[in-house]
Design a protein around this motif. Sequence first.
Motif, PDB file in Angstrom:
ATOM      1  N   ARG A   1       0.838  -1.175   0.000  1.00  0.00           N
ATOM      2  CA  ARG A   1       0.000   0.000   0.000  1.00  0.00           C
ATOM      3  C   ARG A   1       0.881   1.236   0.000  1.00  0.00           C
ATOM      4  O   ARG A   1       1.984   1.240   0.511  1.00  0.00           O
TER       5      ARG A   1
ATOM      6  N   SER B   1     -11.640  -0.096  10.625  1.00  0.00           N
ATOM      7  CA  SER B   1     -11.258   0.509   9.347  1.00  0.00           C
ATOM      8  C   SER B   1     -10.593   1.868   9.550  1.00  0.00           C
ATOM      9  O   SER B   1      -9.719   2.260   8.783  1.00  0.00           O
TER      10      SER B   1
ATOM     11  N   ARG C   1      -6.792   2.552   7.925  1.00  0.00           N
ATOM     12  CA  ARG C   1      -6.508   3.559   6.904  1.00  0.00           C
ATOM     13  C   ARG C   1      -5.203   4.315   7.139  1.00  0.00           C
ATOM     14  O   ARG C   1      -4.657   4.906   6.210  1.00  0.00           O
TER      15      ARG C   1
ATOM     16  N   ARG D   1      -7.895   1.531  -0.381  1.00  0.00           N
ATOM     17  CA  ARG D   1      -8.355   2.709   0.351  1.00  0.00           C
ATOM     18  C   ARG D   1      -9.844   2.989   0.131  1.00  0.00           C
ATOM     19  O   ARG D   1     -10.494   3.581   0.988  1.00  0.00           O
ATOM     20  N   ARG D   2     -10.368   2.592  -0.997  1.00  0.00           N
ATOM     21  CA  ARG D   2     -11.768   2.896  -1.302  1.00  0.00           C
ATOM     22  C   ARG D   2     -12.729   1.839  -0.773  1.00  0.00           C
ATOM     23  O   ARG D   2     -13.930   2.084  -0.705  1.00  0.00           O
TER      24      ARG D   2
ATOM     25  N   SER E   1      -5.434  -5.150   5.129  1.00  0.00           N
ATOM     26  CA  SER E   1      -4.812  -4.423   4.016  1.00  0.00           C
ATOM     27  C   SER E   1      -4.566  -5.326   2.812  1.00  0.00           C
ATOM     28  O   SER E   1      -4.413  -4.842   1.691  1.00  0.00           O
TER      29      SER E   1
ATOM     30  N   ASP F   1     -17.039   3.909   3.626  1.00  0.00           N
ATOM     31  CA  ASP F   1     -16.132   4.283   2.539  1.00  0.00           C
ATOM     32  C   ASP F   1     -16.521   5.616   1.888  1.00  0.00           C
ATOM     33  O   ASP F   1     -15.695   6.255   1.243  1.00  0.00           O
TER      34      ASP F   1
ATOM     35  N   GLN G   1      -1.307   9.340   6.874  1.00  0.00           N
ATOM     36  CA  GLN G   1      -0.859   7.975   7.116  1.00  0.00           C
ATOM     37  C   GLN G   1       0.384   8.009   7.991  1.00  0.00           C
ATOM     38  O   GLN G   1       1.230   8.894   7.862  1.00  0.00           O
TER      39      GLN G   1
ATOM     40  N   ILE H   1     -11.968  -0.337   2.131  1.00  0.00           N
ATOM     41  CA  ILE H   1     -11.577  -0.894   3.422  1.00  0.00           C
ATOM     42  C   ILE H   1     -12.751  -0.937   4.408  1.00  0.00           C
ATOM     43  O   ILE H   1     -12.909  -1.882   5.168  1.00  0.00           O
TER      44      ILE H   1
END
Length: 447
Positions: free
Chosen positions: A10, A374, A378, A156-157, A151, A321, A444, A159
Amino acid sequence: MTAPSPTPARSSGADDRVVPRRRIIAWALWDWGGASFNAVVTTFVFTVYLTGNAVNHPFGDEAFVSAQLGWTLGVAGLIVALLAPVTGQRSDTSGNRKLWLGVNTYIVVAIIAGLFFVQAAPEYLWLGLLLLAAGSVFFQFAEVNYNAMLSSVSNRRTIGKVSGFGWSMGYFGGIVLLLIVYFGFIHPDVGLFGVTSENGLSVRVSMLIAAVWFAIFALPVLISVPELEPHGSAARPRVSFFASYARLGRDIAGLWRTNRHTVYFLIASAVFRDGLTGVFTFGGVLAAGTFGFSASEVIIFAIAANVTAGVSTVIVGRLDDRVGPKPVIVVALIGLVICGSAVFFLHDAGKGAFWVFGLALCLFVGPAQSASRSFLGRVIPAGREGEIFGLYATTGKAATFLAPAAFALFVTLGGAQYWGILGIVLVLLVGLLVLLPVSAKQKQLSD
């Protein structure tokens, strides 16, 4: 178990990986299988077998057995709190996350099967308690690695949707397995294969069924989900077990300096997750003691509650999401506080009031749990999932006394069982207030 195969890492930018649906299903089936421990062993069947019922206490005085159960699980929670971050960190750096998921899972399977030998007699109490505590420890270790694999099966869209799907599978798996063991062995005078309740045989056979259930449904994730290739922080040289604590301390200090809101979230989630656990832990107790449900009605309500929580978790996972996990958690906690308060004020309104507002509580529990996972997923950099989810487990275990203590305190102060509802509501409210200042848009974490 297949050999590890690399999966693209990721990145902090866009993540457009397309994850095959079969891989997502394989991952979620572990949650489905894990219901054997969560629903059958620790919630509705084996712990009830140990503590007894209104007329039957095969292991000794109910208060004594309940106290020993609490102390034993408390020690198990302390062990998890001390070890989970380091074991997660070491599975990250070794690149053997899936291996350790498998090892810990099948230790739990063996422990569940071992519960068959806990006969209905006082001399078997400590065998049952020790096996239960050991199962709790290894299940939590397995869950750290399982959560860390989120993961591997999402981007990302997606999770939030994937996390919600996995959580809902746990609810639905619990429903199916409870129906099998209850109507197949526990409820009938003579169950399948001629099993009766003599010497606790119906419950003990149910433990064998639960062990087989977990053993089967844990296999797909070990076969179909590839191992993440060690890189970034995971490429750091391995250190000794005790040196891992020094590394962990440095990582936490760095986390505090660079992304303090993640630390705030870990604290907030520890509080409100304990409140969420309290909703299910004391829901059956309140249904029977305050609202007059029979034992059969409690089980029927438990099945309805799991269906409600499972469906809402699937639906709200998609919303996660779109709007982000924090709004989902905040709305869920507000809903829980309102519905919990309604249960308190309507404690004299009869079973119908509990059916309405008890199930309303369940609408919010699953989404809050899933969105919490989630939210953290992220912001974790590739290669540190096990370590950070280990911290997630540790902070959660550090707060596990809150809901039980608040429940007991309010019952003591109010002089009636229904006052305990306010204790659980208070824990949820405190978790909400601690969560509110946490930034909804976090960068992140750095490798």
